[in-house]
Enzyme design. Structure first.
Site, mmCIF file in Angstrom:
data_model
loop_
_atom_site.group_PDB
_atom_site.id
_atom_site.type_symbol
_atom_site.label_atom_id
_atom_site.label_comp_id
_atom_site.label_asym_id
_atom_site.label_seq_id
_atom_site.Cartn_x
_atom_site.Cartn_y
_atom_site.Cartn_z
ATOM 1 N N HIS A 10 0.704 -1.112 -0.273
ATOM 2 C CA HIS A 10 0.127 0.323 -0.396
ATOM 3 C C HIS A 10 0.672 1.023 0.134
ATOM 4 C CE1 HIS A 10 0.406 -0.134 4.436
ATOM 5 N NE2 HIS A 10 0.318 1.186 4.143
ATOM 6 N N ASP A 12 -0.134 -7.774 1.359
ATOM 7 C CA ASP A 12 0.594 -6.533 1.561
ATOM 8 C C ASP A 12 1.700 -5.956 1.713
ATOM 9 O OD1 ASP A 12 0.215 -3.383 1.747
ATOM 10 O OD2 ASP A 12 -0.199 -3.556 4.083
ATOM 11 N N GLY A 48 3.823 6.537 8.462
ATOM 12 C CA GLY A 48 4.843 7.000 7.240
ATOM 13 C C GLY A 48 6.015 5.708 7.812
ATOM 14 N N ASN A 49 5.422 4.714 9.283
ATOM 15 C CA ASN A 49 5.736 4.197 9.327
ATOM 16 C C ASN A 49 6.050 2.061 8.419
ATOM 17 O OD1 ASN A 49 6.165 4.943 12.410
ATOM 18 N ND2 ASN A 49 8.049 3.024 12.184
ATOM 19 N N SER A 50 4.435 3.313 8.108
ATOM 20 C CA SER A 50 4.272 1.044 7.817
ATOM 21 C C SER A 50 5.756 1.084 6.242
ATOM 22 C CB SER A 50 3.474 1.846 5.527
ATOM 23 O OG SER A 50 2.355 2.080 6.546
ATOM 24 N N VAL A 88 -12.057 -25.236 0.125
ATOM 25 C CA VAL A 88 -13.822 -25.616 0.540
ATOM 26 C C VAL A 88 -14.060 -24.085 1.501
ATOM 27 C CG1 VAL A 88 -12.494 -27.942 1.860
ATOM 28 C CG2 VAL A 88 -11.415 -25.975 2.690
ATOM 29 N N ILE A 119 -15.152 -22.312 4.677
ATOM 30 C CA ILE A 119 -14.826 -22.988 6.148
ATOM 31 C C ILE A 119 -15.492 -21.495 7.373
ATOM 32 C CG2 ILE A 119 -12.565 -24.205 5.678
ATOM 33 C CD1 ILE A 119 -10.744 -21.781 6.612
#
Length: 465
Positions: free
Chosen positions: A103, A133, A207-209, A266, A268
């Site tokens: 992102h 991500d 900003g830490n992402s 499947v 679930i």
């Protein structure tokens, strides 16, 4: 005497303070050693200019807000405006491969990577994976200091961790905290959860992402990805992608620029208290198989509706959301082992894992009217022959719910139009069989009921009181 007592108290306080300080980690050396591997990422995206219709709508809105009038604006003269973003990343290898979040770089027209020595490089995207991500980008640089990866499976709740990144654009900021929980499942950006996050109380902000999460050994055990916040800032709940899962994705991105994931085929859901009681389980755990997709790897392996998958490749499945995560780590075409509970027996089923397609797992259902009913607070009728021919899963018959009132059926989630194909582990082919099984039900307890809704099967649990 009083002076001596005060000196003793001060000495004791100083001693305790030294002991506490001795038990706290010193992050300074860790930061000095690893900060050179951290990068700041700036992106720019050109936002298209407004169309003529959009511009006229904007002008009309402004006129309503400003009755005294606004200057004339020519739509053609309003250019597209650039939008910038900021994130973090870190060096995967000395030849310029950089790790960050999907992102952070998604839809970017340009990506600029800034090193700790203030050198700037334009980055190219090697590959991104929205479901995890994770993104892998590349700059034209050599001799970079790469991070060391640790074993995220070995991380313990309560141990110290450190994040380095660029919160709100404040480059190369360090923040420390502890691991709050493991195997967290949070809302996914994709159609399913394929990440089992590490939760921390580290002060992670915008900003830490894409930045790294270190253990005290200076090893990366996670990639900071999301926060849970009511304000947009840190509330002490952040989530990091485990390093073991990230390395699997990054290896594929580096090889081919894309990621393939395993598939069982499947539908679930969680085994809750009611299901565990209905299926005589000692406690709720595992993934309950609501429906096996035709022609899927699960069907080929012999998995059946109402099975409970207890383990995948020897890993216990505590919650159903863990199963897609573990299956997704397996390359399509690989063999795996399922531990399944069926009718009280435990089975081992080998399966050849398939490849993940897009899959909508939502079930429909309407609001039932107020009706008459029987002891289950529902009434049924014979199955429409046309519907039976149209839906292959109804080949053996069933009964259709015609009316519902408040009671066990409605509480369990049944709706008018649902087709009941089994009740209390017994097949239901017609109204006569349904009535016979209903009369033999216990007065209290949990009873499974299997239905077909919109062509898909699912099992619910009736709580009899």
């Amino acid at each position: 005497m009083r002076t001596l007592l005060m000196m003793s108290v001060l000495l004791l306080s100083a001693t305790l303070s030294l002991q506490v300080s001795a038990n706290l980690p010193d992050f300074a050396e860790l930061v000095e050693e690893n900060s050179v591997s951290i990068v700041n990422i700036t992106t720019r995206q050109q936002v298209p200019a407004r169309s003529g219709a959009e511009q006229r709508d904007l002008e009309e809105l402004l006129r309503q807000l400003r009755p005294d009038g606004i200057p004339d604006l020519e739509p053609e003269s309003v250019p597209g405006r650039p939008r910038s973003g900021v994130g973090s990343g870190f060096v995967m290898s000395s030849d310029g491969f950089i790790i960050t979040n999907h992102h952070v770089v998604a839809n970017a027209d340009s990506i600029t990577v800034t090193l700790t020595d203030r050198r700037e490089f334009t980055a190219d995207i090697i590959g991104t994976d929205e479901l995890s991500d994770i993104a892998l980008i590349k700059i034209d640089a050599e001799g970079l200091r790469a991070v060391r990866f640790g074993d995220s499976e070995g991380v313990r709740v309560g141990e110290w961790v450190l994040a380095i990144g660029s919160p709100f654009g404040l480059e190369f900021s360090a923040a420390a905290g502890i691991v709050s929980a493991k195997s967290r499942n949070v809302p996914s950006r994709g159609p399913a959860n394929y990440v089992s996050f590490i939760q921390t109380d580290v002060a992670i902000n915008q900003g830490n992402s894409g930045g790294p999460l270190f253990n005290l050994e200076g090893e990366v055990i996670g990639i900071n990805s999301q926060i849970l916040s009511s304000t947009g800032g840190s509330n002490g709940i952040s989530f990091a992608i485990p390093s073991n899962m990230a390395l699997n994705v990054l290896e594929q991105l580096r090889e081919s620029g894309a990621v393939s994931r395993g598939l069982l085929g499947v539908l679930i859901k969680d085994v809750d208290h009611a299901l565990s009681m209905a299926f005589d389980m000692p406690r709720p755990y595992g993934a309950f198989v609501d429906d096996v997709q035709p022609g899927s790897p699960a069907e080929d392996a012999g998995v059946q509706n109402n099975d409970i998958i207890l383990a995948f490749n020897g890993i216990i499945i505590e919650q159903s959301s863990q199963l897609p995560f573990y299956v997704g780590q397996v390359r399509p075409g690989s063999s795996a082992d399922l531990t399944v509970m069926r009718d009280g027996d435990t089975l081992e089923l080998p399966v050849i894992v398939g490849a993940l397609p897009a899959n909508d797992q939502a079930f429909g259902g309407g609001q039932p009217p107020e009706p008459r009913g029987n002891s289950l607070a529902l009434s049924v009728g014979e199955l429409d022959p046309g519907l039976q021919q149209e839906v292959p899963t109804l080949a053996q018959g069933g009964v259709q719910i015609e009316q519902l009132r408040d009671g066990p059926g409605r509480s369990a989630g049944l709706a008018t139009g649902d087709v009941i194909v089994s009740l209390n582990h017994q097949p239901v082919r017609n109204v006569r069989e349904f009535n016979r099984i209903m009369e033999s039900l216990p007065e209290t307890g949990f009873v499974p009921i299997r239905i077909v809704r919109d062509g898909r099967g699912t099992t619910l649990v009736l709580e009899l009181q």
